[in-house]
Design an enzyme around this catalytic site. Structure first.
Site, short mmCIF file in Angstrom:
data_model
loop_
_atom_site.label_atom_id
_atom_site.label_comp_id
_atom_site.label_asym_id
_atom_site.label_seq_id
_atom_site.Cartn_x
_atom_site.Cartn_y
_atom_site.Cartn_z
CE LYS A 294 -3.82 -2.60 2.15
NZ LYS A 294 -4.56 -2.98 3.23
CD GLN B 48 -3.49 -4.77 6.20
OE1 GLN B 48 -3.65 -3.63 5.80
NE2 GLN B 48 -3.82 -5.90 5.59
CG ASP C 3 -9.54 -0.69 4.83
OD1 ASP C 3 -9.14 -1.11 3.81
OD2 ASP C 3 -8.77 -0.92 5.91
N1 GUN Z 1 -6.72 -7.56 5.80
C1 GUN Z 1 -7.05 -8.24 4.82
N2 GUN Z 1 -7.49 -7.24 3.66
C2 GUN Z 1 -7.84 -6.29 4.21
C3 GUN Z 1 -8.08 -4.89 3.74
O1 GUN Z 1 -8.70 -4.69 2.83
N3 GUN Z 1 -7.94 -3.94 4.90
C4 GUN Z 1 -7.47 -4.04 6.07
N4 GUN Z 1 -7.43 -3.05 6.87
N5 GUN Z 1 -6.93 -5.16 6.45
C5 GUN Z 1 -7.17 -6.46 5.55
#
Ligand code: GUN
Length: 293
Positions: free
Chosen positions: A52, A96, A119
């Site tokens: 990211k 995350q 998100d």
């Molecule tokens: N863990 C797996 N996929 C995601 C996501 O799209 N966002 C976040 N914050 N954690 C994740």
């Protein structure tokens, strides 16, 4: 069979985002800023967050990572979230997942200011999505709709079978695709671990979305000839043949299924890069105050 190249589509979208960011910078004398909270040292989570950050660099966003210890208390994590909620320079942020077992994901999600919830996990954004109101769409479902759009895959009137009902993929993508919209108007069946006759139901699908987190779960015998197959799984499995000792595979048995499908997403290089793109798009909307003022 055509491969849906999520990596290539995400590169195209990044290039056009780069231009948008340059214009934004000229106008506002700043760049969009995404922050990520990473708790503990889960290797997969670390890899996702560093991806990211890399994507932010590529499009010209500023990014910040707040790394916190595995044994942080829930209250201390909430305090960190409140700092980001209050930080005027941060347009959007994510925590995350997964989080360590002693921390409630629900409490954490509710603590995030929904205006910064890029998100799209906060119930306000989720509820707005379900009613077709402006909101941050969850990144993976958003990425999937961008891929279907880019490859002109018709969804109206089609039978979509989603395998897996998680809050972040299965449930929201089934809502999105069943809504009255351009990438929508589908008849959706959401299947899960308690579904009876799962094989039979998947065999009826024009479009299969596999998001169950089990390597190779969807096999060729479950697929109707010419179906579109979207593989959301990212599973690390052992492979003695490789020097690394492991490889990434999806929830679909690619080898078998690709012989019957009309379109299929590979793993890696399918949905994964588009999830990051969904997050980037949401962060740009946050910086522009497109959805919330
Ligand atoms: N863990 C797996 N996929 C995601 C996501 O799209 N966002 C976040 N914050 N954690 C994740």
């Amino acid at each position: 069979m055509k491969i849906i190249d999520g990596k290539a589509v995400s590169e195209e979208l990044k290039n056009s985002m780069k231009q948008d960011v340059l214009e934004y910078k000229q106008k506002f004398e700043r760049v969009p800023h995404l922050a990520a909270i990473l708790v503990g040292d889960n290797p997969a989570s670390k890899a996702y967050v560093s991806n990211k950050v890399k994507s932010c660099d590529q499009v010209g966003f500023k990014s910040s990572v707040i790394t916190l210890p595995e044994d942080i208390s829930e209250d201390d994590l909430i305090s960190e979230i409140e700092k980001l909620n209050a930080d005027k320079d941060i347009d959007g942020f994510i925590v995350q997942l997964p989080l360590p077992k002693h921390i409630s994901e629900v409490r954490v999600t509710l603590a995030i200011d929904h205006k910064k919830d890029v998100d799209g996990f906060h119930p306000i954004n989720f509820g707005r999505m379900a009613q077709g109101l402006p909101c941050y769409l969850p990144a993976t479902p958003y990425g999937i709709t961008m891929l279907l759009d880019r490859y002109n895959i018709e969804t109206a009137g089609k039978h979509v079978v989603v395998v897996g009902r998680s809050n972040i993929v299965g449930t929201p993508i089934s809502i999105l695709l069943s809504r009255k919209s351009k990438i929508g108007d589908a008849t959706v069946t959401l299947t899960h671990s308690k579904t009876k006759n799962l094989h039979y139901i998947v065999q009826q699908a024009d479009i299969v979305i596999a998001a169950i987190g089990i390597p190779g779960f969807v096999t060729a015998d479950m697929i109707k000839d010419g179906a579109v197959v979207i593989d959301v799984g990212i599973n690390r499995v052992e492979d003695d043949q490789l020097t690394s000792g492991s490889k990434l595979v999806g929830d679909v048995d690619y080898e078998g299924v690709s012989k019957k499908s009309s379109f299929i997403t590979p793993v890696p290089g399918g949905v994964g890069p588009m999830t990051v793109m969904g997050l980037i798009m949401n962060t740009f909307k946050a910086a522009q105050k497109t959805i919330y003022s």
